[in-house]
Design an enzyme around this catalytic site. Structure first.
Site, PDB file in Angstrom:
ATOM      1  N   GLU A 179       0.798  -1.236   0.000  1.00  0.00           N
ATOM      2  CA  GLU A 179       0.000   0.000   0.000  1.00  0.00           C
ATOM      3  C   GLU A 179       0.831   1.287   0.000  1.00  0.00           C
ATOM      4  O   GLU A 179       0.612   2.170   0.814  1.00  0.00           O
ATOM      5  CB  GLU A 179      -0.949  -0.019   1.210  1.00  0.00           C
ATOM      6  CG  GLU A 179      -1.882  -1.209   1.184  1.00  0.00           C
ATOM      7  CD  GLU A 179      -2.678  -1.388   2.470  1.00  0.00           C
ATOM      8  OE1 GLU A 179      -2.648  -0.502   3.329  1.00  0.00           O
ATOM      9  OE2 GLU A 179      -3.332  -2.436   2.618  1.00  0.00           O
ATOM     10  N   GLU A 289      -6.211 -10.860  -0.647  1.00  0.00           N
ATOM     11  CA  GLU A 289      -7.012 -10.592   0.561  1.00  0.00           C
ATOM     12  C   GLU A 289      -8.495 -10.602   0.201  1.00  0.00           C
ATOM     13  O   GLU A 289      -9.206  -9.618   0.420  1.00  0.00           O
ATOM     14  CB  GLU A 289      -6.605  -9.252   1.187  1.00  0.00           C
ATOM     15  CG  GLU A 289      -5.119  -9.160   1.491  1.00  0.00           C
ATOM     16  CD  GLU A 289      -4.694  -7.881   2.199  1.00  0.00           C
ATOM     17  OE1 GLU A 289      -5.568  -7.156   2.705  1.00  0.00           O
ATOM     18  OE2 GLU A 289      -3.481  -7.617   2.242  1.00  0.00           O
TER      19      GLU A 289
HETATM   20  O1  G3I Z   1      -1.609  -5.507  18.667  1.00  0.00           O
HETATM   21  C1  G3I Z   1      -2.759  -5.238  19.464  1.00  0.00           C
HETATM   22  C2  G3I Z   1      -2.743  -6.144  20.626  1.00  0.00           C
HETATM   23  O2  G3I Z   1      -1.617  -5.868  21.421  1.00  0.00           O
HETATM   24  C3  G3I Z   1      -4.044  -5.970  21.411  1.00  0.00           C
HETATM   25  O3  G3I Z   1      -4.117  -6.970  22.366  1.00  0.00           O
HETATM   26  C4  G3I Z   1      -5.257  -6.104  20.487  1.00  0.00           C
HETATM   27  C5  G3I Z   1      -6.547  -5.811  21.220  1.00  0.00           C
HETATM   28  O4  G3I Z   1      -7.589  -5.558  20.319  1.00  0.00           O
HETATM   29  O5  G3I Z   1      -5.137  -5.198  19.434  1.00  0.00           O
HETATM   30  C6  G3I Z   1      -4.001  -5.511  18.667  1.00  0.00           C
HETATM   31  O6  G3I Z   1      -3.871  -4.865  17.486  1.00  0.00           O
HETATM   32  C7  G3I Z   1      -4.875  -5.070  16.512  1.00  0.00           C
HETATM   33  C8  G3I Z   1      -4.350  -6.001  15.411  1.00  0.00           C
HETATM   34  O7  G3I Z   1      -5.263  -6.036  14.325  1.00  0.00           O
HETATM   35  C9  G3I Z   1      -4.093  -7.417  15.906  1.00  0.00           C
HETATM   36  O8  G3I Z   1      -5.259  -7.974  16.409  1.00  0.00           O
HETATM   37  C10 G3I Z   1      -5.174  -3.714  15.941  1.00  0.00           C
HETATM   38  O9  G3I Z   1      -5.839  -2.940  16.942  1.00  0.00           O
HETATM   39  C11 G3I Z   1      -6.027  -3.790  14.712  1.00  0.00           C
HETATM   40  O10 G3I Z   1      -6.084  -2.515  14.114  1.00  0.00           O
HETATM   41  C12 G3I Z   1      -5.405  -4.774  13.719  1.00  0.00           C
HETATM   42  O11 G3I Z   1      -6.232  -4.823  12.605  1.00  0.00           O
HETATM   43  C13 G3I Z   1      -5.656  -5.409  11.455  1.00  0.00           C
HETATM   44  C14 G3I Z   1      -5.512  -4.368  10.350  1.00  0.00           C
HETATM   45  O12 G3I Z   1      -4.971  -4.997   9.198  1.00  0.00           O
HETATM   46  C15 G3I Z   1      -4.596  -3.230  10.769  1.00  0.00           C
HETATM   47  O13 G3I Z   1      -4.392  -2.372   9.697  1.00  0.00           O
HETATM   48  C16 G3I Z   1      -6.579  -6.523  10.981  1.00  0.00           C
HETATM   49  O14 G3I Z   1      -6.637  -7.560  11.943  1.00  0.00           O
HETATM   50  C17 G3I Z   1      -6.080  -7.088   9.647  1.00  0.00           C
HETATM   51  O15 G3I Z   1      -7.043  -7.954   9.093  1.00  0.00           O
HETATM   52  C18 G3I Z   1      -5.852  -5.945   8.660  1.00  0.00           C
HETATM   53  O16 G3I Z   1      -5.293  -6.489   7.486  1.00  0.00           O
HETATM   54  C19 G3I Z   1      -5.043  -5.536   6.429  1.00  0.00           C
HETATM   55  C20 G3I Z   1      -3.842  -6.066   5.656  1.00  0.00           C
HETATM   56  O17 G3I Z   1      -2.761  -6.246   6.521  1.00  0.00           O
HETATM   57  C21 G3I Z   1      -3.469  -5.088   4.535  1.00  0.00           C
HETATM   58  N1  G3I Z   1      -4.612  -4.824   3.674  1.00  0.00           N
HETATM   59  C22 G3I Z   1      -5.813  -4.378   4.356  1.00  0.00           C
HETATM   60  C23 G3I Z   1      -6.219  -5.382   5.444  1.00  0.00           C
HETATM   61  C24 G3I Z   1      -7.499  -4.968   6.112  1.00  0.00           C
HETATM   62  O18 G3I Z   1      -7.373  -3.754   6.790  1.00  0.00           O
END
Ligand code: G3I
Length: 380
Positions: A179, A289
């Protein structure tokens, strides 16, 4: 968020979704005894596991949490049954692997890789270089000022080299850069995501460097540029130009990852035009994805029930999509869903479930699964 028309789930959830996703710190979910799914049927038709169904075309993958990559859970059983490829949804990202400089945490990523090896699955690595889910120390000094090019480059090189080397024999393809391009600019004037700290430090040159570092660490790995909204003209042309420039400069790039955060009304022509365009680059294409939320727009009222209307929409859309992907299976070398089943997806919000996959919340085939199965069988 510039324009509602283009404000698809691929964009919105970057900032607003309440995630149900696990992390390495999350407690293990309840472990259920897997049931035998061999006899899952729809109107007498037995479900063929996805990896069997698509075996003549491309590997079929899923993004997972480490907790799901466990043969003692329903998720693990579904993965073993249906998928020939696996991707870490979060735990191979920079902030997961090296949250603190010099201290790597491999546990979650290793668990996924080990599960894949035990089950003869391919592993796609996601992702080495991204503006998001990257620790601040990779960009800023202690005073919050951007790092010098020299320091930032040295750190990027160290990170990529360490990670790719560790998984050299196990990860066959990497999303090296994720991205990097600006999302909405019909005139193409703003090419790169200029608010990315990577761009602020380097301009575009970090992209070239990242591919070179990854290639040096594993000359056999397939290296991808991965992005969303990539089937829309304003974005696909930027991706085309970027990949062409890299190839013209002999930068080792082997493929383009099209994040399939698409909609039930996604245009067949947009997908075909994009695949035709990238065919001309002579690179592999992977749908990295794939998920298809059931709503027509983000203003449509949310539901926690999977209705007949949703099912109808998904049957139409998924059949169209896989029909196109089969047409291009000579250049498509992988299709990965961004999850396993409807129980766990980044797209869910309270009171508004997305139901984006072929497997339901219990990881059983949905009616749309059988529609896709029928389509694929008609193409064999
Ligand atoms: O790391 C913390 C963790 O310490 C905490 O315990 C937990 C509590 O909710 O949060 C954790 O972080 C979260 C992480 O996922 C792991 O669960 C973040 O808040 C959350 O924002 C993160 O979301 C991910 C997102 O990328 C972040 O941009 C999604 O799971 C994941 O599916 C999504 O994947 C992205 C691809 O990498 C790139 N393309 C878009 C796609 C969808 O957004």
């Amino acid at each position: 968020m510039k324009n509602l028309k283009f404000n698809i789930w691929g964009i919105i959830a970057f900032s607003v979704i309440a995630f149900s996703c696990g992390s390495t710190e999350d407690p293990l979910p309840d472990v259920k005894i897997p049931e035998d799914k061999e006899d899952i049927k729809d109107e007498g038709v037995v479900a063929i596991p996805l990896k069997e169904l698509f075996k003549d075309f491309f590997p079929i993958g899923a993004a997972v949490t480490p907790q799901q990559a466990d043969p003692g859970t329903n998720h693990g059983v579904a993965l073993q049954k249906h998928f020939s490829s696996i991707t870490a949804e979060n735990v191979m990202k920079p902030d997961a692997l090296q949250r603190n400089k010099g201290f790597y945490t491999w546990e979650g990523a290793d668990r996924i890789v080990q599960f894949a090896k035990s089950n003869n699955m391919k592993v796609r690595g996601h992702t080495l270089t991204w503006h998001s889910q990257t620790p601040d120390w990779m960009f800023y000094d202690q005073d919050g000022a951007l790092l010098s090019k020299e320091i930032a480059m040295e750190q990027l090189k160290e990170h990529i080299t360490t990670v790719v080397t560790r998984y050299k024999d196990d990860v066959y393809a990497w999303d090296v850069v994720n991205e990097a391009l600006f999302d909405w600019d019909p005139n193409g004037v703003i090419v790169y995501r200029e608010d990315s700290p990577w761009y602020k430090i380097f301009g575009e040159s970090y992209i070239d460097s990242a591919f070179v570092f990854a290639h040096r660490a594993d000359p056999n790995a397939k290296l991808f540029y991965n992005d969303y909204n990539s089937i829309f003209s304003w974005k696909r042309n930027k991706i085309y130009d970027l990949v062409k420039r890299l190839k013209d400069n002999n930068i080792p790039i082997h493929g383009v990852g099209l994040q399939g955060h698409w909609m039930v009304e996604t245009s067949e022509q947009d997908i075909r035009t994009t695949l035709d365009l990238f065919r001309g680059l002579g690179v592999e294409i992977q749908i990295t994805e794939l998920d298809l939320p059931v709503y027509l727009s983000n203003t449509e009222p949310g539901s926690t029930v999977y209705t007949d209307t949703f099912s109808f929409r998904q049957k139409q859309a998924y059949s169209m999509i896989f029909n196109v992907l089969l047409d291009y299976s000579d250049i498509i070398t992988g299709v990965t869903f961004w999850g396993i089943g409807d129980d766990h997806t980044w797209l869910d919000q309270p009171g508004r479930k997305a139901f984006p996959f072929l497997l339901d919340e219990e990881l059983k085939p949905k009616p749309v699964y059988f529609e896709v199965q029928k389509l694929v069988q008609s193409r064999q």
